[in-house]
Design an enzyme around this catalytic site. Structure first.
Site, mmCIF file in Angstrom:
data_model
loop_
_atom_site.group_PDB
_atom_site.id
_atom_site.type_symbol
_atom_site.label_atom_id
_atom_site.label_comp_id
_atom_site.label_asym_id
_atom_site.label_seq_id
_atom_site.Cartn_x
_atom_site.Cartn_y
_atom_site.Cartn_z
ATOM 1 N N GLU A 1 71.459 23.391 43.464
ATOM 2 C CA GLU A 1 72.892 22.944 43.883
ATOM 3 C C GLU A 1 73.800 23.936 42.880
ATOM 4 O O GLU A 1 74.709 23.666 42.486
ATOM 5 C CB GLU A 1 73.271 21.661 43.677
ATOM 6 C CG GLU A 1 72.539 20.813 44.854
ATOM 7 C CD GLU A 1 72.933 19.246 44.736
ATOM 8 O OE1 GLU A 1 73.867 18.795 43.755
ATOM 9 O OE2 GLU A 1 72.446 18.623 45.511
ATOM 10 N N GLU B 1 66.199 18.352 49.158
ATOM 11 C CA GLU B 1 66.612 16.731 48.542
ATOM 12 C C GLU B 1 67.136 16.209 49.639
ATOM 13 O O GLU B 1 68.042 16.608 50.232
ATOM 14 C CB GLU B 1 67.421 17.303 47.386
ATOM 15 C CG GLU B 1 67.929 16.017 46.497
ATOM 16 C CD GLU B 1 68.766 16.547 45.478
ATOM 17 O OE1 GLU B 1 68.288 17.362 44.649
ATOM 18 O OE2 GLU B 1 69.708 15.716 45.241
#
Length: 794
Positions: free
Chosen positions: A409, A486
């Site tokens: 991220e 994820e």
């Protein structure tokens, strides 16, 4: 002898000393105490709301205001400076070479030998080694490691100190350096496999003649190949090739491991012997089709895990890791993502041995708009390439490692100027070190990653929490495959149920708990069923890594904004005390294809809900089931496609609570009863029960036993809402190690032998002694009979 992953040696030429006991540790200039390494200086607490507080802006009722992020890093005192000092003796330095190997030091380590700087390192998560030939002397030598954890340096609890192993390796002048072999398997088939081993040689003179002898041993110890060559040193690695007949392939069911023993000879003398453990397996990532292991289509049924071990903190322990992996394997997990950092060598070795695949991840932060003010992003430009190099060379021989991740991220997904360039540069670096595995990255900004080209340069596009946009990414990206890097981020508290049962985002309650009906998620995430459907319905989706396998210290979303005492996560499928939540059985019902799963929820202890609707859910691997309440049928439910939840759960949403018993009978497709489960309203608490994870362990002082303590009535029915305090005593061949109850709001210290029950259960961890004998664990609490468990330490 303890060695770096991938290498073992028990030969006179190579001496490895684990520097474990007798360290002197001081913190922030205080008095020194004696500790053993691995050591986490912060896990003993105390918990404190004021630690690492971060002010944030929020909007309420259209008005902007400021508040505090609380519990973000677990409320434990990891911030500050620490100094570790020890001594070691060297008999002679002539013709010898010396290396200090550090598996992880949190953080910003500076290493001194005899008060002279040997070196520093970047990532506190990475393993590194330093040559110290010029710094050591015959006789006693000192090793000092200075560490510093600044505030605002992490998004979760990072741990503190020398939390992984430290070793001194002594070799001949002519030797194979740390992580100095590289094993590949260019051809793998059922009847034969080729093995290529490249060995670096250190300490050789220019054009020196060196004999290199490598023998390959099968999992049963038989020598199956051998090669001997005379190598004239030219500064490059020496390569040897082997053909293995009828190889035993490494996979998740039969993780077969081979060993290559490489010997160096000079002037008729063997100067080094270096063992490299490896596996023979084939990895294929095929557009439109996904991932194949040894030619078999394989979906990743993975979890993300942070590195802390709950009440043990960050201090690594092989026994604790094995306990975690055993629970995950039983759930049906076949892969782990080391989020968001380089793993401990023990984790990788255990995954090799137990048949779990690994996505090894490097970073949570890059230098572009770093997420933590004083985190790794601050040194990324200086250290990233060195950290990547260590990570890959360390673990490229481990068969469990099937892909590399360069980040999680990272805001660089939106960096139009350099995002794709940096991503591509890291990918190319990985490829130059290991051309056998793909590179991915956990991307949460799908729009940015597509626009800037960030996703395009990856071998495998990994997306976090974007199952609704998988098809868009698949159509727009050239790779034609998608990984759920994820997923889910469902939140729940073990044994806590909220009514009415509804799908909710960022739900908060006065008790700072989340519902274990598994219907609550975060603003960016979803319930597990949606990711199950993506895996089932899209062939190009390679599978998923759920956030998270275990609860961890820090990041207590949705109770992370002025919500103290919440200080650990709610995301875990298994709680901080290593106790499975209900969600464990939902995943097990889908992923464990070997064993039957049948789990019923909630508990049936609701005196305040008599006459009220109390839904009953069943998680089962079987297609249908019939529910009975006090002997009366509530009807048969069968999995169907009416909603995504109905595909994977059996639900009776209109059950009215009455005390007594709920019983479920699960059936196969033809309606034949296969399994049965029940829950009953308990009577008065009668006794404690201790259930050990193992009843026999090895002596040596490193093995742990996890014991679950519960409370039951005289009929053996568990009490699921009791919260009385339990005291523990460990005697005989062992000692008390830690305790926890899985309650994210509980501030009782882990290191004291007492703990309140949470939802009727807690965990006590006992450490086996160094010598054989019998260890006795006793649990006592007010008003009930005690429990005793005996563990053989052999």
């Amino acid at each position: 002898m303890i060695l770096a992953a991938g290498a073992t040696a028990a030969w006179a030429q190579r001496n490895v000393t684990e520097l474990r006991h007798g360290w002197q540790f001081s913190r922030d200039g205080g008095k020194a105490v004696t500790v053993s390494v691995p050591h986490d200086w912060a896990i003993s607490g105390p918990f404190d709301r004021s630690i690492d507080l971060q002010k944030v802006a929020v909007e309420q009722n259209g008005e902007k205001t400021e508040t505090w992020k609380t519990g973000r890093t677990g409320g434990l005192p990891f911030i500050g400076k620490g100094i570790y000092t020890t001594a070691f003796e060297i008999a002679d330095t002539a013709g010898r070479s010396f290396t200090v190997e550090i598996d992880g030091a949190m953080s910003n380590p500076a290493v001194y030998v005899n008060d002279r700087l040997a070196g520093t390192w970047g990532s506190g998560y990475n393993s590194f080694y330093l040559g110290i030939d010029s710094l050591v002397k015959p006789g006693m030598n000192t090793l000092r490691i200075e560490l510093e954890n600044p505030e605002k340096s992490s998004r979760w609890y990072p741990g503190a100190g020398l939390y992984r192993h430290v070793r001194l390796t002594e070799t001949d002048r002519l030797h194979i350096p740390t992580w100095g072999t590289h094993v590949t398997t260019p051809y793998v088939a059922g009847d034969m496999a080729s093995v290529r081993i490249a060995s670096e040689i250190a300490g050789a003179n220019d054009l020196e003649n060196i004999g290199v002898v490598t023998s390959v041993y099968a999992p049963d110890g038989r020598m199956v190949a051998r090669d001997s060559i005379m190598h004239k040193n030219h500064g490059r690695a020496v390569t040897q090739n082997f053909l293995i007949a009828d190889p035993q392939l490494w996979d998740t069911e039969s993780p077969s491991l081979y060993t290559a023993r490489t010997e160096l000879w000079s002037e008729g003398r063997m100067t080094d012997s270096y063992d490299t453990r490896f596996g023979i397996r084939r990895l294929d990532f095929i557009p439109e089709k996904g991932f194949f292991l040894n030619g078999k289509p394989t979906k990743f049924r993975g979890v993300c895990n942070h590195h802390d071990l709950g009440p043990l903190g960050a201090a690594v322990n092989r026994s604790a890791l094995r306990h975690q992996l055993t629970l995950l394997k039983d759930m049906g997990v076949n892969a782990i993502r080391t989020s968001h950092n380089m793993p401990a060598p023990e984790l990788v070795e255990l995954c090799d041995e137990m048949g779990l695949m690994l996505m090894v991840e490097a970073f949570d932060d890059w230098s572009y708009r770093p997420k933590s003010e004083n985190g790794y992003g601050k040194i990324f430009d200086q250290w990233a390439e060195r950290d990547i190099t260590n990570m890959v060379t360390h673990y490229r021989n481990n068969p469990s490692v099937v892909m590399w991740s360069t980040g999680n991220e990272v805001p660089s997904q939106w960096d139009k100027k350099n995002g794709a360039k940096v991503s591509g540069r890291l990918r190319d670096l990985v490829h130059s070190l290991d051309g056998t595995r793909p590179v991915t990255n956990g991307m949460d900004q799908i729009k940015g990653a597509l626009v800037t080209g960030f996703a395009e340069v990856l071998d495998v596009p990994g997306f976090n929490y974007k199952p609704g946009r998988y098809e868009e990414a698949y159509e727009r990206l050239p790779q034609k495959m998608i990984l759920g890097s994820e997923t889910a981020s469902t939140v729940s508290s073990r044994g806590v149920y909220k009514f009415p049962v509804e799908l909710k985002k960022m739900a908060v309650y006065s008790d700072n708990q989340s519902s274990s009906y598994d219907t609550e998620a975060c603003s960016w995430s979803n319930i597990p069923d949606i990711d199950f459907a993506a895996d089932d319905d899209m062939e190009y989706v390679m599978g998923q890594f759920v956030w998270t396998g275990f609860d961890y210290l820090g990041e207590p979303t949705p109770y992370d904004t002025d919500a103290w005492p919440s200080h650990s996560s709610y995301f875990g499928i298994i709680d901080l005390a290593s106790l499975p939540k209900d969600r464990y059985y939902l995943y097990r019902s889908k992923w464990n294809e070997r064993d039957t799963t049948l789990h019923i929820l909630p508990h049936w202890e609701w005196p305040e809900r008599t006459g009220e609707v109390t839904p009953v859910f069943v998680y089962t691997s079987l297609p249908k089931a019939e529910l009975f309440v006090n002997g009366r049928s509530m009807g048969v439910r069968e999995k169907n496609d009416s909603t995504v939840m109905h595909r994977y759960r059996l639900m009776w949403n209109d059950v009215v609570y009455t005390p007594g018993e709920i019983r479920v009978v699960a059936m196969d497709a033809e309606g034949n009863p296969v399994a049965e489960a029940r829950r009953a309203t308990p009577g008065k608490a009668e006794r404690l029960v201790l259930t050990p994870s193992r009843t026999e362990i090895d002596a040596g002082g490193d093995e742990l036993v996890y014991l679950t303590v519960t409370l039951e009535d005289k009929e053996g029915n568990p009490l699921s809402r009791d919260d009385r305090e339990v005291k523990f005593e460990v005697t005989g061949a062992g000692s008390f190690e830690a305790t926890a109850n899985g309650d994210a709001t509980c501030l009782m210290p882990f290191g004291q032998p007492r703990m309140k029950l949470f939802s009727g259960a807690a965990t006590v961890i006992a450490r086996g002694g160094k010598v054989p004998g019998e260890m006795t664990v006793k649990a006592t609490a007010r008003g009930v009979k005690p429990a005793v468990a005996k563990i053989t330490v052999k």
